[in-house]
Design an enzyme around this catalytic site. Sequence first.
Site, PDB file in Angstrom:
ATOM      1  N   CYS A   2      30.476  44.761  35.767  1.00  0.00           N
ATOM      2  CA  CYS A   2      28.999  45.153  35.659  1.00  0.00           C
ATOM      3  C   CYS A   2      27.809  44.387  35.346  1.00  0.00           C
ATOM      4  O   CYS A   2      28.344  43.611  34.438  1.00  0.00           O
ATOM      5  CB  CYS A   2      28.582  46.583  35.735  1.00  0.00           C
ATOM      6  SG  CYS A   2      29.685  47.804  36.189  1.00  0.00           S
ATOM      7  N   ARG A  27      27.763  40.044  39.258  1.00  0.00           N
ATOM      8  CA  ARG A  27      28.778  40.816  38.581  1.00  0.00           C
ATOM      9  C   ARG A  27      29.104  42.123  39.115  1.00  0.00           C
ATOM     10  O   ARG A  27      29.883  42.964  38.898  1.00  0.00           O
ATOM     11  CB  ARG A  27      28.011  41.086  37.249  1.00  0.00           C
ATOM     12  CG  ARG A  27      27.818  39.823  36.270  1.00  0.00           C
ATOM     13  CD  ARG A  27      27.527  39.990  35.029  1.00  0.00           C
ATOM     14  NE  ARG A  27      28.307  40.871  34.077  1.00  0.00           N
ATOM     15  CZ  ARG A  27      29.212  40.236  33.364  1.00  0.00           C
ATOM     16  NH1 ARG A  27      29.477  39.140  33.321  1.00  0.00           N
ATOM     17  NH2 ARG A  27      30.067  41.210  32.858  1.00  0.00           N
ATOM     18  N   TRP A  75      29.575  47.315  39.677  1.00  0.00           N
ATOM     19  CA  TRP A  75      30.890  47.140  40.504  1.00  0.00           C
ATOM     20  C   TRP A  75      31.980  48.279  39.991  1.00  0.00           C
ATOM     21  O   TRP A  75      32.416  48.622  38.820  1.00  0.00           O
ATOM     22  CB  TRP A  75      31.417  45.957  39.785  1.00  0.00           C
ATOM     23  CG  TRP A  75      32.676  45.550  40.377  1.00  0.00           C
ATOM     24  CD1 TRP A  75      34.037  45.941  39.877  1.00  0.00           C
ATOM     25  CD2 TRP A  75      33.037  45.013  41.737  1.00  0.00           C
ATOM     26  NE1 TRP A  75      35.044  45.283  40.842  1.00  0.00           N
ATOM     27  CE2 TRP A  75      34.270  45.001  41.920  1.00  0.00           C
ATOM     28  CE3 TRP A  75      32.082  44.581  42.917  1.00  0.00           C
ATOM     29  CZ2 TRP A  75      34.837  44.492  43.267  1.00  0.00           C
ATOM     30  CZ3 TRP A  75      32.777  44.017  43.820  1.00  0.00           C
ATOM     31  CH2 TRP A  75      33.932  44.056  43.980  1.00  0.00           C
ATOM     32  N   ASN A 101      28.766  48.406  30.923  1.00  0.00           N
ATOM     33  CA  ASN A 101      29.845  47.588  31.621  1.00  0.00           C
ATOM     34  C   ASN A 101      31.307  47.609  30.853  1.00  0.00           C
ATOM     35  O   ASN A 101      31.146  47.160  29.442  1.00  0.00           O
ATOM     36  CB  ASN A 101      29.546  45.980  31.579  1.00  0.00           C
ATOM     37  CG  ASN A 101      30.606  45.247  32.046  1.00  0.00           C
ATOM     38  OD1 ASN A 101      31.414  45.279  32.928  1.00  0.00           O
ATOM     39  ND2 ASN A 101      30.378  43.931  31.313  1.00  0.00           N
ATOM     40  N   GLY A 102      32.306  47.706  31.388  1.00  0.00           N
ATOM     41  CA  GLY A 102      33.424  48.052  30.758  1.00  0.00           C
ATOM     42  C   GLY A 102      34.289  49.358  31.261  1.00  0.00           C
ATOM     43  O   GLY A 102      33.827  49.751  32.076  1.00  0.00           O
ATOM     44  N   GLU A 483      51.558  30.384  47.945  1.00  0.00           N
ATOM     45  CA  GLU A 483      50.141  30.400  47.332  1.00  0.00           C
ATOM     46  C   GLU A 483      49.543  29.100  46.834  1.00  0.00           C
ATOM     47  O   GLU A 483      48.652  28.781  47.241  1.00  0.00           O
ATOM     48  CB  GLU A 483      50.263  31.200  46.230  1.00  0.00           C
ATOM     49  CG  GLU A 483      48.809  31.465  45.534  1.00  0.00           C
ATOM     50  CD  GLU A 483      47.676  32.018  46.559  1.00  0.00           C
ATOM     51  OE1 GLU A 483      48.039  32.399  47.757  1.00  0.00           O
ATOM     52  OE2 GLU A 483      46.426  32.150  46.215  1.00  0.00           O
ATOM     53  N   LYS A 487      46.351  27.372  48.436  1.00  0.00           N
ATOM     54  CA  LYS A 487      45.176  26.978  47.802  1.00  0.00           C
ATOM     55  C   LYS A 487      44.749  25.442  48.080  1.00  0.00           C
ATOM     56  O   LYS A 487      43.574  25.212  48.200  1.00  0.00           O
ATOM     57  CB  LYS A 487      45.450  27.239  46.307  1.00  0.00           C
ATOM     58  CG  LYS A 487      45.356  28.425  45.789  1.00  0.00           C
ATOM     59  CD  LYS A 487      43.820  29.271  45.743  1.00  0.00           C
ATOM     60  CE  LYS A 487      43.925  29.988  47.090  1.00  0.00           C
ATOM     61  NZ  LYS A 487      44.239  31.293  47.250  1.00  0.00           N
ATOM     62  N   GLU A 490      43.419  24.855  51.545  1.00  0.00           N
ATOM     63  CA  GLU A 490      42.104  25.901  52.049  1.00  0.00           C
ATOM     64  C   GLU A 490      40.951  25.115  51.376  1.00  0.00           C
ATOM     65  O   GLU A 490      39.780  24.889  51.969  1.00  0.00           O
ATOM     66  CB  GLU A 490      42.112  26.948  51.732  1.00  0.00           C
ATOM     67  CG  GLU A 490      42.113  27.638  50.444  1.00  0.00           C
ATOM     68  CD  GLU A 490      42.035  29.082  50.269  1.00  0.00           C
ATOM     69  OE1 GLU A 490      41.473  29.817  51.073  1.00  0.00           O
ATOM     70  OE2 GLU A 490      42.768  29.712  49.391  1.00  0.00           O
ATOM     71  N   HIS A 506      67.434  22.385  54.978  1.00  0.00           N
ATOM     72  CA  HIS A 506      67.638  22.533  56.292  1.00  0.00           C
ATOM     73  C   HIS A 506      66.763  22.124  57.099  1.00  0.00           C
ATOM     74  O   HIS A 506      66.735  22.654  58.401  1.00  0.00           O
ATOM     75  CB  HIS A 506      67.713  24.224  56.549  1.00  0.00           C
ATOM     76  CG  HIS A 506      68.978  25.044  55.686  1.00  0.00           C
ATOM     77  ND1 HIS A 506      70.419  24.748  56.218  1.00  0.00           N
ATOM     78  CD2 HIS A 506      69.015  25.556  54.397  1.00  0.00           C
ATOM     79  CE1 HIS A 506      70.907  25.397  55.196  1.00  0.00           C
ATOM     80  NE2 HIS A 506      70.316  25.786  54.295  1.00  0.00           N
ATOM     81  N   LYS A 602      35.019  34.799  53.399  1.00  0.00           N
ATOM     82  CA  LYS A 602      35.482  35.666  52.187  1.00  0.00           C
ATOM     83  C   LYS A 602      36.422  36.897  52.685  1.00  0.00           C
ATOM     84  O   LYS A 602      37.273  37.241  52.113  1.00  0.00           O
ATOM     85  CB  LYS A 602      34.589  35.955  51.182  1.00  0.00           C
ATOM     86  CG  LYS A 602      34.955  36.639  50.001  1.00  0.00           C
ATOM     87  CD  LYS A 602      35.689  35.750  48.991  1.00  0.00           C
ATOM     88  CE  LYS A 602      36.214  36.532  47.733  1.00  0.00           C
ATOM     89  NZ  LYS A 602      37.482  35.665  47.466  1.00  0.00           N
TER      90      LYS A 602
HETATM   91  C1  F6R Z   1      42.854  32.673  50.426  1.00  0.00           C
HETATM   92  C2  F6R Z   1      42.389  33.805  50.587  1.00  0.00           C
HETATM   93  C3  F6R Z   1      42.695  34.598  51.946  1.00  0.00           C
HETATM   94  C4  F6R Z   1      42.586  36.143  51.695  1.00  0.00           C
HETATM   95  C5  F6R Z   1      42.822  36.995  52.916  1.00  0.00           C
HETATM   96  C6  F6R Z   1      43.080  38.343  52.612  1.00  0.00           C
HETATM   97  O1  F6R Z   1      42.355  32.080  49.233  1.00  0.00           O
HETATM   98  O2  F6R Z   1      41.168  34.399  50.123  1.00  0.00           O
HETATM   99  O3  F6R Z   1      44.078  34.256  52.449  1.00  0.00           O
HETATM  100  O4  F6R Z   1      43.588  36.367  50.759  1.00  0.00           O
HETATM  101  O5  F6R Z   1      41.980  36.711  53.917  1.00  0.00           O
HETATM  102  O6  F6R Z   1      41.817  39.012  51.861  1.00  0.00           O
HETATM  103  P1  F6R Z   1      41.983  40.386  51.310  1.00  0.00           P
HETATM  104  O7  F6R Z   1      42.730  40.400  50.195  1.00  0.00           O
HETATM  105  O8  F6R Z   1      40.749  40.708  51.121  1.00  0.00           O
HETATM  106  O9  F6R Z   1      42.435  41.558  52.490  1.00  0.00           O
END
Ligand code: F6R
Length: 607
Positions: A2, A27, A75, A101-102, A483, A487, A490, A506, A602
């Site tokens: 927070c 935050r 948060w 916050n905590g 992963e 990363k 993307e 294979h 996001k």
């Molecule tokens: C990759 C990324 C996406 C999310 C995916 C699921 O860096 O951010 O692949 O992981 O869209 O999102 P959540 O976890 O919010 O359901």
Amino acid sequence: MCGIIGYCGHRPAVPVIIEGLKRLEYRGYDSAGVAFIQDRELVSVKAEGKLANLENKLAAQNVYQATSGVGHTRWATHGLPTEKNAHPHCDAARTIALVHNGIIENYQELKKELAAAGIRCQSETDTEVLAQLVGLYLKEKGSLAEALSKALGRVEGSYAIAVVSRDNPGMLYAARKHSPLVMGVGVGENFLASDIPAFLPYTREVVFLDDGEMARIDAGSWQVMDVATLAPITKDVKHITWDVSSAQKGGYKHFMLKEIFEQPTVIADCLAGRIDRQENRAILPELDDIPAPQRLFIVACGTSYHAGLWGMYLMEQWAGIPTRVEIASELRYREPILGPGDTVLAISQSGETADTLASIHLAKARGAKVIGLCNVVGSSVARESDVVVHTQAGPEISVASTKAMCSQLTLLTLMALVFGQKNGVLPADVAANCLPALERLPAELDTALPAMRRRAKELCRIYSEARSFLYLGRGLCYPLALEGALKLKEISYIHAEGYAAGEMKHGPIALIDPKFPTFALAPLGDLYSKAKSNLLEVQARGGKIIALTNPGADLAVDHPWEIPLAWGPISTFFILPALQLFAYEMADYLGKDVDQPRNLAKSVTVE
Ligand code: F6R
């Protein structure tokens, strides 16, 4: 996570606090509030949702006379993001208001004590318990400093707090333990905040408070003391040269980098209150009332799916639970054999991913039980799951998910321990070693991250011309290879494919040539020799190799990258940030928009 702010000075406090909260909104942003003293009464104004809602409410009330006060942007961790749970929280007699916050780990225990003393909390938060405790001790001690000292002495967990008191208008107290708190020293005005940007337009003179310290400020003076003894402590005032926009990222160039470096704190926050040290057991009270699943379906998308895949290994090995991991967008259009007696674990950072939600609906319609593992309190996944476990990673701003995955892995580890305990099948070495290794992790990772970043920077310069990467891993490193590739693609837009190392022969081996590098995950452990022979196959075809491994490994590859080794699966928590840092440094070196990569959102709330 927070944001808190406090102001004492010559200006109307509320606008200064609101401006400060806007700069702290990264935050947390699910509710907000302010408190100040007016006409000898404690006034507290709170609103659910974004800060704009609080602003509208304050505008309607015309309450701008006070020249000191505190504010908070929340948060949620304990209790839904409602107005009732928003900070500031007051004691029963409304003598003090407190922002926090905590996480107060022993709040349930303290709440029972308060109830026995006739004090009923109005909210579901851990913070109100502390406010009530301070109010109780204030009656007994008469001095706010002493009441705070006594109350904070009772609290386990982490806190940064700021307190305004009806009987000491024009003065604020603050204290910290394991949560950030800085003091801004101005001319005729002083500030308290979680982070410097909150007061940066007014002063660049700051005092960084340390754990176990308490501060008192008014408009013209400030003082720091030991929270336990109240003995004065001498502190240096530091001049900082940040500009406002870089300061919001805490001095980091991008939110992604900041969030990667937050991972040690995220792990500590995820563990807070979830380890019984005396019994050396993991505790997740959210799961107390449900038996260990007989059959588990993990459902998620993207990075959360990779976390789920990783979790499967632990659920099987430690808890003896037959586990499948499903991409949510696939599960929802299949006819899965799923019904009463089955458990679905839905993993989502945002809690709003459309496909994950659809899978929850499908699972519930078929009579399965749904556990949500989710970061955003009050999100759809949290509300629609039968049981929800929160990851406590704080808001993730960068589109590329980093710290959220770290928090998911931490919680999956705890869940596997809890289910293993429930089933009575937890292997003895896991029971003995896992929790101590997890508890050592925040400090060890914090120490390791700067060197990891340096190595990532070196390597991405060497490989910046590559158009394609193959990421290879086995066992727990297979989901991490997926992963790492995700990363890289993307945020740097370099094609990358994650593959199970044993599958390479294979098919993908046909791609290997000197221009197609391999990023291998080859930590020491059971599968090290297997990984090593896969790398010989790559080398035999002229492929270049970066290999993440540990000191003592004997890999003869182009670019070994040694990272610390931890006990068993806990090594993952070093591998993951190395992959994130490599992608980050590559994208930054190539001049890409790291925090907002093209074509991505996001939170994917549509199909
Ligand atoms: C990759 C990324 C996406 C999310 C995916 C699921 O860096 O951010 O692949 O992981 O869209 O999102 P959540 O976890 O919010 O359901």
